[in-house]
Motif scaffolding. Structure first.
Motif, PDB file in Angstrom:
ATOM      1  N   GLY A 164      -3.601  -4.183  17.392  1.00  0.00           N
ATOM      2  CA  GLY A 164      -2.143  -4.057  17.391  1.00  0.00           C
ATOM      3  C   GLY A 164      -1.603  -4.106  15.973  1.00  0.00           C
ATOM      4  O   GLY A 164      -0.706  -3.357  15.612  1.00  0.00           O
ATOM      5  N   GLN A 165      -2.191  -5.018  15.201  1.00  0.00           N
ATOM      6  CA  GLN A 165      -1.728  -5.138  13.817  1.00  0.00           C
ATOM      7  C   GLN A 165      -2.002  -3.882  13.020  1.00  0.00           C
ATOM      8  O   GLN A 165      -1.201  -3.481  12.184  1.00  0.00           O
ATOM      9  N   MET A 166      -3.162  -3.250  13.306  1.00  0.00           N
ATOM     10  CA  MET A 166      -3.500  -2.025  12.594  1.00  0.00           C
ATOM     11  C   MET A 166      -2.485  -0.931  12.928  1.00  0.00           C
ATOM     12  O   MET A 166      -1.962  -0.252  12.040  1.00  0.00           O
ATOM     13  N   ILE A 167      -2.202  -0.771  14.237  1.00  0.00           N
ATOM     14  CA  ILE A 167      -1.221   0.239  14.655  1.00  0.00           C
ATOM     15  C   ILE A 167       0.117  -0.091  14.024  1.00  0.00           C
ATOM     16  O   ILE A 167       0.788   0.761  13.439  1.00  0.00           O
ATOM     17  N   GLY A 168       0.486  -1.381  14.117  1.00  0.00           N
ATOM     18  CA  GLY A 168       1.752  -1.813  13.552  1.00  0.00           C
ATOM     19  C   GLY A 168       1.844  -1.475  12.083  1.00  0.00           C
ATOM     20  O   GLY A 168       2.873  -0.980  11.611  1.00  0.00           O
ATOM     21  N   SER A 169       0.746  -1.692  11.366  1.00  0.00           N
ATOM     22  CA  SER A 169       0.783  -1.462   9.930  1.00  0.00           C
ATOM     23  C   SER A 169       1.090  -0.007   9.603  1.00  0.00           C
ATOM     24  O   SER A 169       1.903   0.294   8.732  1.00  0.00           O
ATOM     25  N   VAL A 170       0.456   0.918  10.350  1.00  0.00           N
ATOM     26  CA  VAL A 170       0.724   2.337  10.093  1.00  0.00           C
ATOM     27  C   VAL A 170       2.149   2.695  10.518  1.00  0.00           C
ATOM     28  O   VAL A 170       2.857   3.430   9.828  1.00  0.00           O
ATOM     29  N   LEU A 171       2.574   2.134  11.671  1.00  0.00           N
ATOM     30  CA  LEU A 171       3.908   2.482  12.164  1.00  0.00           C
ATOM     31  C   LEU A 171       5.012   1.934  11.262  1.00  0.00           C
ATOM     32  O   LEU A 171       6.032   2.581  11.064  1.00  0.00           O
TER      33      LEU A 171
ATOM     34  N   LEU B 150      -3.602  15.623  -1.542  1.00  0.00           N
ATOM     35  CA  LEU B 150      -4.431  14.538  -1.031  1.00  0.00           C
ATOM     36  C   LEU B 150      -5.908  14.910  -1.090  1.00  0.00           C
ATOM     37  O   LEU B 150      -6.759  14.070  -1.370  1.00  0.00           O
ATOM     38  N   SER B 151      -6.214  16.172  -0.862  1.00  0.00           N
ATOM     39  CA  SER B 151      -7.611  16.594  -0.936  1.00  0.00           C
ATOM     40  C   SER B 151      -8.132  16.474  -2.362  1.00  0.00           C
ATOM     41  O   SER B 151      -9.268  16.059  -2.592  1.00  0.00           O
ATOM     42  N   VAL B 152      -7.284  16.854  -3.303  1.00  0.00           N
ATOM     43  CA  VAL B 152      -7.699  16.770  -4.699  1.00  0.00           C
ATOM     44  C   VAL B 152      -7.976  15.316  -5.057  1.00  0.00           C
ATOM     45  O   VAL B 152      -8.974  14.985  -5.698  1.00  0.00           O
TER      46      VAL B 152
ATOM     47  N   SER C 193       0.840  -1.197   0.000  1.00  0.00           N
ATOM     48  CA  SER C 193       0.000   0.000   0.000  1.00  0.00           C
ATOM     49  C   SER C 193       0.874   1.246   0.000  1.00  0.00           C
ATOM     50  O   SER C 193       0.526   2.281  -0.532  1.00  0.00           O
ATOM     51  N   LEU C 194       2.061   1.109   0.620  1.00  0.00           N
ATOM     52  CA  LEU C 194       3.002   2.229   0.653  1.00  0.00           C
ATOM     53  C   LEU C 194       3.480   2.546  -0.756  1.00  0.00           C
ATOM     54  O   LEU C 194       3.499   3.701  -1.190  1.00  0.00           O
ATOM     55  N   LEU C 195       3.851   1.497  -1.481  1.00  0.00           N
ATOM     56  CA  LEU C 195       4.372   1.693  -2.829  1.00  0.00           C
ATOM     57  C   LEU C 195       3.297   2.222  -3.759  1.00  0.00           C
ATOM     58  O   LEU C 195       3.586   2.934  -4.711  1.00  0.00           O
ATOM     59  N   ALA C 196       2.056   1.842  -3.448  1.00  0.00           N
ATOM     60  CA  ALA C 196       0.965   2.264  -4.315  1.00  0.00           C
ATOM     61  C   ALA C 196       0.705   3.762  -4.189  1.00  0.00           C
ATOM     62  O   ALA C 196       0.031   4.351  -5.004  1.00  0.00           O
ATOM     63  N   ARG C 197       1.240   4.358  -3.146  1.00  0.00           N
ATOM     64  CA  ARG C 197       0.992   5.790  -2.938  1.00  0.00           C
ATOM     65  C   ARG C 197       2.309   6.541  -2.910  1.00  0.00           C
ATOM     66  O   ARG C 197       2.721   7.084  -1.907  1.00  0.00           O
ATOM     67  N   LYS C 198       2.934   6.578  -4.048  1.00  0.00           N
ATOM     68  CA  LYS C 198       4.297   7.130  -4.107  1.00  0.00           C
ATOM     69  C   LYS C 198       4.324   8.613  -3.796  1.00  0.00           C
ATOM     70  O   LYS C 198       5.224   9.097  -3.137  1.00  0.00           O
TER      71      LYS C 198
ATOM     72  N   SER D 216      -2.740  11.256   8.991  1.00  0.00           N
ATOM     73  CA  SER D 216      -4.159  11.368   9.328  1.00  0.00           C
ATOM     74  C   SER D 216      -5.013  11.260   8.073  1.00  0.00           C
ATOM     75  O   SER D 216      -6.027  10.561   8.047  1.00  0.00           O
ATOM     76  N   ILE D 217      -4.594  11.973   7.026  1.00  0.00           N
ATOM     77  CA  ILE D 217      -5.372  11.953   5.792  1.00  0.00           C
ATOM     78  C   ILE D 217      -5.374  10.547   5.194  1.00  0.00           C
ATOM     79  O   ILE D 217      -6.402  10.036   4.750  1.00  0.00           O
ATOM     80  N   ILE D 218      -4.193   9.941   5.241  1.00  0.00           N
ATOM     81  CA  ILE D 218      -4.096   8.597   4.670  1.00  0.00           C
ATOM     82  C   ILE D 218      -5.031   7.643   5.395  1.00  0.00           C
ATOM     83  O   ILE D 218      -5.753   6.857   4.776  1.00  0.00           O
ATOM     84  N   VAL D 219      -5.023   7.730   6.718  1.00  0.00           N
ATOM     85  CA  VAL D 219      -5.879   6.830   7.497  1.00  0.00           C
ATOM     86  C   VAL D 219      -7.349   7.089   7.150  1.00  0.00           C
ATOM     87  O   VAL D 219      -8.136   6.170   6.966  1.00  0.00           O
ATOM     88  N   ALA D 220      -7.700   8.386   7.020  1.00  0.00           N
ATOM     89  CA  ALA D 220      -9.082   8.714   6.688  1.00  0.00           C
ATOM     90  C   ALA D 220      -9.449   8.149   5.316  1.00  0.00           C
ATOM     91  O   ALA D 220     -10.528   7.598   5.119  1.00  0.00           O
ATOM     92  N   GLN D 221      -8.504   8.267   4.382  1.00  0.00           N
ATOM     93  CA  GLN D 221      -8.799   7.797   3.035  1.00  0.00           C
ATOM     94  C   GLN D 221      -8.866   6.273   2.958  1.00  0.00           C
ATOM     95  O   GLN D 221      -9.521   5.718   2.089  1.00  0.00           O
ATOM     96  N   ARG D 222      -8.133   5.652   3.864  1.00  0.00           N
ATOM     97  CA  ARG D 222      -8.083   4.195   3.799  1.00  0.00           C
ATOM     98  C   ARG D 222      -9.091   3.546   4.734  1.00  0.00           C
ATOM     99  O   ARG D 222      -8.992   2.345   4.997  1.00  0.00           O
ATOM    100  N   THR D 223     -10.032   4.330   5.248  1.00  0.00           N
ATOM    101  CA  THR D 223     -10.967   3.793   6.225  1.00  0.00           C
ATOM    102  C   THR D 223     -11.543   2.449   5.782  1.00  0.00           C
ATOM    103  O   THR D 223     -11.553   1.481   6.533  1.00  0.00           O
TER     104      THR D 223
END
Lengths: 251, 835
Positions: free
Chosen positions: B307-314, B730-732, B8-13, B286-293
Motif C-alpha cells: 500500500g505504501q508503495m502504491i501510495g508513494s507513486v500516487l 528518460l531513455s538517454v 525523489s520527486l524534486l530530485a527528478r525535475k 512506467s519508466i520512472i518505476v522501471a528506473q527506480r526498481t
C-alpha cells in the motif's frame, strides 16, 4: 624496494604522461589526485598500475586514455599529444589508437557478441580484417557464442567479448580498468591469460589498473601509486613480490 | 514515506516538468474555453441589456416559423399597423420598430461591407430612443435618406452627404446619407452589429416587404412589470410581451446556446489533448518505476508495505497533477483572456471584464488531478510488485510476455468497432464517440505487439549507418515504451485522417453526382453572406435570356416555410421542367410540370404521396394549402418543395437568389459569362460560375473545416511530441553508461545525435503509420455507415496522409533535439567510471 626513475625513450612509448597534475575542485575542497606524475608505458608490454584506494591510479589511467583532462602537464598516446585535443580529435584518437576494457563489461544489450566486437570498426567505418577477427575470437575462445546477445552470456564470456572488442581494432594501447573485478577467479584468470597472450603473441600494449596482486602478476611491469605520486615500480612481478611491495608502500 | 516521495520527486525535475506539461496544456485548454465563453457571454449580456435599458416593455409577435436552435434562425413574426394601434390604445407612447438582418451597405470602394457573421440590421429610425444617439447630421425624413451607425460609416468609408448604395431584400438602391448615429455611452456600435436606418415606409418595403413592424417598444411611468401585465391582458396570446430586462435575457439566452456549442467543441478538443496526455503520464510513470526498481525494492526490503508503495507513486502523481492544474488554470485564464480580447477587438464588442468562472476552477483541478492519478495507477501497482530481492540483483527486468496485453487489446478494439457500427446505425453520437475512444485504447494495447516487427521494418531505412542501426535497435528495445509513445501521436493523426477521409469521400461523391447529372453550363449564385441570401432583380431575367448564346435561364426563389408545422425550404423555379432536365431529376410519381396555383412538386424523402394536401405557412406568416402533383427522386443536387409562382408573394424579399443558365452548343461561354456579369453589376454579391467553380465553391468549406480541425488537434500533437521528448530523455538517462561506452570506443558527437534522432523518428513514424491506419479504418467505417446518406465511394486522402506521415517524421526530428544534445554531451568518464 627498487625506486626506478622514469626513463624517457620516445620511440618505444605507446603512451606517456609528462609532469601531469590533476586537481579536482578548488579552495578548501581541493583534492590533488595526481602530483607531477611522469610515466612511460612501453610499446608491446603489459603494464599494471596499482595502489590503494584514492591513490590516483584510475585517474592516471583516465588521463592517459584521454577520458579526463589533465590540470597541468602533457599526455601522449603514440605520437599524438592528447592534451588539448578537441572532441573530434578525441573521437579520432579513440577510434584509432585506444581500446577499452571495463570492469562492468559495458556491452550493448541490443547487439550480438559479434556485432559488439565489430562495433568500434563499424563506428569508424573501417572494414574488419577477417583473418585478424578470426584470430581474436580464437584467442578469446568465443567461436560458438558469436550470435548470442550479452544477456545470454556469462560474466566471463561477456568480458571476453569486451576483450575481443578492444583487440579487434589493433589500437596503440588497450586500457583495462579492473577487468577482473566483477569475475570469479577462474574467469578472471582466463581473461588475464588472454591479455597476456595478446601482449606476447601480437605485441599489443596493455595498461591495466587493478588492486588485485594476482592480476598484477600477469603484467610485465607494475607501477605503484600512492597519494597521487608514482612511488615505485616492479619488473616481472609475481603475486608475492607485488604483495610485498604493497605492504612496503602501505608501511 | 511522504517525505521520501517528495524528495525523489524534486530530485527528478525534468520528468516532473515534462509530464506536468502535458497535464498543464490540457488543463489550460479546458479552463481557457470556460474563461473565453464566460467573458464573451457576459459581454453579450451587457450589450443586450444596454440595448434594452431604455425600454420598459417590448412587444413582439410569436415567430412565423419556429426553428430549433441547431437548424438556424426562426422566422420572426410580423406585427401589423393594426397591432401597433391596439398597443397604442393601452400605452400611447408605443413605437413600432423594424429591425431585420440583411441591409448591406456598399462601401466607398464599391465593395459590400461584410461582418463575417454578425447581423447587418436594416430598420426604421425611431428617434433617439432605446439608447440611440445621433452623432452628426439629421434624422432621415425622405424616402431616399438613411442614417447609419458610426462604426459602419467608418468601415464603409462614407460620410454625411454621400450617396450610398444599399442592398436589401430588393436590389441595390441609392440613398443619401443624412446622419450618423451612435449609442448611449459614446459607443460607435453595439458589438459587431452594423445598422442602417431608413424612414418607416422604406424600411417596411425593403426589409419586410410588408407593412408592419418587428417589435413595439413601450415606455410609460408605470412599472415595467405592471405595464407588461396590462399589455398581456389587453392583447391576447398572439403576442410575446416582455419587460426590457426579460427581453434582454431572452436574447442573451438564445445567443448563449451558440456559445454553449462553441464551448462544447473546444472542450471536445481539450478532451482529446488530455486523452493523449494520459498516455504520456502513464508512460512517464512506467519508466520512472522501471528506473527506480532498485530504490523501490530497497524500500520493500526495509519494510515498506505494498500500500505504501502504491501510495508513494500516487502521491507523486497528485503533486504533479496539483502543480500542473494550478499552472494550467493560470495559463488558461491568460489564454482565455487573450482570445476574448482578440474576439472583442475583431467584432468591436465591448468586453466585459475577465472573470474566472467556478466551472473553470473545478474542471481544472478535477481534470488535472484525476487524469494524472488515473494514468499513474497502473505504474503504481507495478511498483508495488517489485520484489525486495531486486534490490540485491543487477537490474534485469525480464521482458514480460505480451500475450495478455494483446488479447485485451483485441477485445477492446473489437468492442470499440462494435460500438462504432452500432452508433452509426442508430445515429447515436455517444456510441460513436465511445467506440472511437475504445478503439484508440484497444489499438494502443495492441501496438506493443505490432511495434517490434513494425519498428524492425521501419528501421531498415536507417540501417545503412551505424548510428542509424543503433537507433533502430534502441527503439525496438522496449516495445511497450515505444508503442505507448507512438500511440499518443497516433490519436491526433488518426482523428485528422479519419475526418479527412470522410470529407474527401463526401466531396468526391458530390463531385461524381454533379459531373454525372448537372447539365447547366453556368449558374448565378450569391457569395457566402452570413444571415442573408443575396438576390438579384428579376427584371434582369428577360435581358439575360437575350444574351447571345444563352438557351435558357431559370431563376430560383427560395425562403423558409413551415409544412404541416415543420420547418422546411420552399423553392420556386421559373421553369421547373427545364431545371428538372438540367439536374437530371427522375420522376417517381405524377409529373414534374410547372406547378400551378395551389400545386407543389416534392422529392421522395419528405413522406408525401401523390395527391396529398399539405398546409404551408410562409415566412410572411400566411397559410395556404397545396396539393402534391409530382414526386421526384431526391439527390445531392436537387430536392425539397417546388412551388409555382403563387408562392413568391409569401417570401420575404421576393427576389431570385439563384439561376441556372443553359447555353446553346454553339455558344461562346466566356462571352456569355461576361455579358451576364455585366447585367449583374448592381448585385455585387451575385456571381456567375461555371460548373467546376460552383462545385469548388460548394466544397470550399470542407477545406476550411479541415484546417480548423487540424489546428485544434495540433495541441494533441504537441502533447504527443512532449511524450516523445520525455521517452527519449528518460531513455538517454537510463542508457548513460551505454552512450558513454559508445563515445569511448569512438562514436562522435554528431553520430551520437544521429543515433538518438533515428530512434525518435522511428517511434514517431510508427505512431504516424498507426494513426493513418486507424484513421482510415474509422473514416471508412463512417463512410460505409453513411452510404445511405449519399456517401457512395470511399476516397482516401493520399496527399494529406503523405503529409501527416511527413509531419510524423519532422516531429520525431524536433523531439530528438534536446535529448540528442544531452546524449552528445554525455561525459564519457562520468558515464563509464564505476561508482
Amino acid at each position: 624496494m627498487t625506486l626506478t626513475a622514469p626513463v624517457i625513450t620516445r620511440t618505444a612509448a605507446a603512451a606517456r604522461a609528462a609532469d601531469v597534475w590533476k586537481v579536482y575542485g578548488s579552495g578548501e575542497a581541493q583534492v590533488v589526485a595526481l602530483r607531477d606524475v611522469s610515466v612511460e608505458l612501453e610499446r608491446g608490454r603489459f603494464t599494471a598500475i596499482m595502489g590503494p584506494s584514492g591513490s590516483g591510479k584510475s585517474t592516471l589511467m583516465h588521463c592517459l586514455a584521454g577520458l579526463d583532462a589533465v590540470t597541468r602537464g602533457d599526455v601522449f598516446v603514440g605520437d599524438t599529444k592528447v592534451t588539448g585535443l578537441s572532441d573530434a580529435g578525441l573521437t579520432k584518437l579513440r577510434r584509432e589508437k585506444v581500446g577499452f576494457i571495463f570492469q562492468q563489461f559495458n556491452l550493448l544489450p541490443t547487439l550480438t557478441a559479434e556485432e559488439n566486437i565489430l562495433l568500434p570498426l563499424a563506428i569508424a567505418g573501417r572494414k574488419p580484417d577477417r583473418a585478424w577477427f578470426q584470430t581474436v575470437i580464437d584467442t578469446v575462445g568465443l567461436g560458438d557464442r558469436l550470435g548470442h546477445r550479452p544477456s545470454q552470456l556469462s560474466g566471463g564470456q561477456q568480458q571476453r567479448v569486451a576483450c575481443a572488442r578492444a583487440l579487434v581494432s589493433r589500437p596503440e594501447v588497450i586500457f583495462a580498468d579492473e577487468p577482473t573485478g566483477n569475475l570469479d577467479s577462474r574467469a578472471g584468470n582466463e581473461i588475464l591469460t588472454f591479455l597476456r597472450r595478446s601482449v606476447i603473441e601480437y605485441g599489443q600494449t596493455i595498461v591495466m589498473v587493478t588492486h588485485d596482486a594476482n592480476a598484477a602478476s600477469y603484467a610485465d611491469r607494475v607501477v605503484f601509486l600512492a597519494d597521487g605520486r608514482i612511488v615505485s615500480s616492479l619488473d616481472d612481478p609475481t603475486a608475492d613480490t607485488v604483495l610485498d611491495m604493497l605492504k612496503a608502500a602501505a608501511g | 514515506m511522504l517525505r521520501a516521495t517528495l524528495k525523489s520527486l524534486l530530485a527528478r525535475k525534468v520528468r516532473l516538468v515534462l509530464s506536468g506539461l502535458a497535464v498543464l496544456l490540457g488543463v489550460m485548454f479546458v479552463s481557457g474555453s470556460f474563461v473565453l465563453t464566460d467573458a464573451i457571454g457576459r459581454s453579450f449580456d451587457n450589450m443586450f441589456s444596454s440595448a434594452l435599458a431604455e425600454t420598459d416593455v417590448l412587444v413582439t409577435a410569436k415567430p412565423a416559423i419556429e426553428v430549433s436552435e441547431m437548424e438556424g434562425e426562426p422566422v420572426p413574426g410580423l406585427l401589423t399597423a393594426a397591432d401597433l394601434r391596439r398597443v397604442q390604445e393601452i400605452a400611447p407612447s408605443a413605437i413600432g420598430e423594424i429591425s431585420v438582418d440583411g441591409a448591406r451597405v456598399i462601401g466607398s470602394d464599391g465593395k459590400v461591407v461584410t461582418t463575417y457573421g454578425p447581423p447587418r440590421m436594416g430598420g426604421n429610425w425611431t428617434g433617439e430612443v432605446g439608447g440611440l444617439r445621433l452623432h452628426e447630421g439629421v434624422a432621415p425624413q425622405k424616402a431616399d435618406e438613411i442614417v447609419v451607425n458610426a462604426a459602419l460609416a467608418k468601415k464603409a468609408g462614407i460620410k454625411v452627404g454621400d450617396q450610398v448604395g444599399v442592398l436589401t431584400t430588393k436590389p441595390k438602391q441609392t440613398f443619401k446619407l443624412v446622419g450618423i448615429f451612435g449609442y448611449e455611452g459614446g459607443l460607435d456600435s453595439r458589438g459587431p452589429v452594423d445598422e442602417v436606418r431608413f424612414t418607416d415606409a422604406v424600411a417596411q418595403e425593403l426589409m419586410l416587404g410588408a407593412e408592419g413592424y418587428t417589435s413595439i417598444t413601450v415606455n410609460s411611468d408605470k412599472s415595467p412589470a405592471a405595464l407588461r401585465d396590462e399589455l398581456k391582458a389587453g392583447l391576447g396570446d398572439r403576442y410575446v410581451v416582455q419587460t426590457g430586462e426579460e427581453a434582454a435575457a431572452a436574447m442573451a439566452n438564445s445567443f448563449k446556446a451558440v456559445l454553449d456549442v462553441m464551448n462544447k467543441i473546444l472542450l471536445g478538443f481539450a478532451g482529446v489533448a488530455l486523452f493523449v496526455g494520459t498516455f504520456l503520464i502513464l508512460n512517464t510513470f512506467s519508466i520512472i518505476v522501471a528506473q527506480r526498481t532498485k530504490e523501490l525494492a530497497l524500500a520493500r526490503a526495509l519494510g515498506a508495505g505494498r500500500g505504501q508503495m502504491i501510495g508513494s507513486v500516487l502521491v507523486e502523481a497528485v503533486v504533479i497533477g496539483l502543480v500542473a492544474s494550478v499552472l494550467g488554470l493560470a495559463a488558461g485564464v491568460g489564454v482565455g483572456a487573450l482570445l476574448a480580447a482578440y474576439f472583442a477587438n475583431f467584432t468591436s464588442l465591448q468586453l466585459a471584464g475577465i472573470a474566472v468562472p467556478a466551472a473553470a476552477v473545478i474542471s481544472a483541478f478535477t481534470v488535472g488531478i484525476v487524469i494524472t492519478v488515473i494514468a499513474a495507477l497502473l505504474p503504481a501497482v507495478r511498483a508495488s510488485r517489485v520484489p525486495p530481492v531486486a534490490a540485491l540483483q543487477e537490474v534485469a527486468t525480464p521482458d514480460r510476455p505480451l500475450t495478455k496485453l494483446t488479447a485485451a487489446g483485441a477485445i477492446v478494439t473489437a468492442a470499440g468497432g462494435g460500438a462504432i457500427a452500432y452508433g452509426l446505425r442508430q445515429q447515436s453520437l455517444w456510441f460513436l464517440m465511445g467506440g472511437v475512444l475504445a478503439a484508440f485504447v484497444g489499438v494502443a494495447l495492441l501496438s506493443p505487439f505490432v511495434a517490434r516487427p513494425a519498428v524492425a521494418m521501419l528501421g531498415r531505412l536507417f540501417s545503412w549507418s551505424v548510428p542509424g542501426k543503433l537507433g533502430r535497435l534502441n527503439s525496438g528495445r522496449n516495445p511497450r515504451r515505444t508503442a505507448i509513445t507512438a500511440a499518443a501521436l497516433m490519436v491526433g493523426i488518426a482523428l485528422v485522417t479519419g475526418v479527412n477521409t470522410i470529407m474527401t469521400s463526401a466531396e468526391r461523391s458530390m463531385r461524381g453526382d454533379v459531373a454525372a447529372t448537372f447539365k447547366a453550363d453556368l449558374v448565378i449564385s450569391g457569395q457566402e453572406s452570413p444571415g442573408v441570401q443575396p438576390t438579384f432583380d428579376p427584371v434582369l431575367l428577360p435581358r439575360m435570356q437575350q444574351v447571345s448564346g444563352v438557351d435558357s435561364v431559370v431563376a430560383t426563389y427560395a425562403d423558409q416555410i413551415a409544412v404541416n408545422g415543420k420547418p422546411a425550404y420552399a423553392q420556386v423555379q421559373t421553369d421547373l421542367p427545364t431545371v428538372a432536365r438540367l439536374v437530371s431529376a427522375t420522376t417517381v410519381a405524377g409529373t414534374i410540370a410547372q406547378p400551378g396555383p395551389g400545386e407543389v412538386v416534392v422529392d421522395d424523402n419528405r413522406g408525401h404521396a401523390l395527391g396529398d394536401t399539405v398546409t404551408v405557412r410562409s415566412a410572411k406568416g400566411t397559410e395556404k394549402t397545396y396539393r402534391v402533383i409530382g414526386i421526384f427522386a431526391d439527390t445531392n443536387l436537387f430536392g425539397g418543395y417546388q412551388f409555382g409562382a403563387d408562392a413568391i408573394e409569401g417570401m420575404r424579399g421576393g427576389q431570385p437568389t439563384f439561376a441556372y443558365v443553359d447555353l446553346a452548343d454553339s455558344a461562346d461561354p466566356a462571352a456569355a459569362r461576361t455579358a451576364l456579369e455585366g447585367l449583374l453589376a448592381d448585385s455585387p454579391e451575385m456571381r456567375v460560375q461555371n460548373q467546376k467553380e460552383y462545385i469548388d465553391n460548394q466544397t470550399g468549406e470542407v477545406a476550411q473545416f479541415l484546417l480548423m480541425v487540424q489546428v485544434l488537434l495540433g495541441l494533441a500533437m504537441l502533447i504527443a511530441v512532449l511524450g516523445v521528448v520525455n521517452t527519449l530523455a528518460l531513455s538517454v538517462l537510463e542508457r548513460t553508461r551505454e552512450i558513454g561506452l559508445l563515445r569511448a570506443i569512438g562514436l562522435g558527437r554528431m553520430a551520437t545525435m544521429r543515433m538518438i534522432t533515428v530512434e525518435a523518428v522511428v517511434i514517431t513514424v510508427f505512431g504516424a503509420l498507426l494513426g493513418l491506419a486507424v484513421g482510415v479504418g474509422l473514416g471508412s467505417a463512417v463512410v460505409e455507415g453513411l452510404a445511405d446518406e449519399g456517401l457512395k465511394e470511399l476516397v482516401l486522402p493520399w496527399q494529406q496522409m503523405g503529409l501527416y506521415l511527413g509531419v510524423g517524421a519532422v516531429v520525431g526530428v524536433l523531439a530528438a533535439i534536446l535529448p540528442a544534445i544531452r546524449a552528445a554531451r554525455t561525459n564519457v568518464l562520468g558515464a563509464i567510471a564505476y561508482e
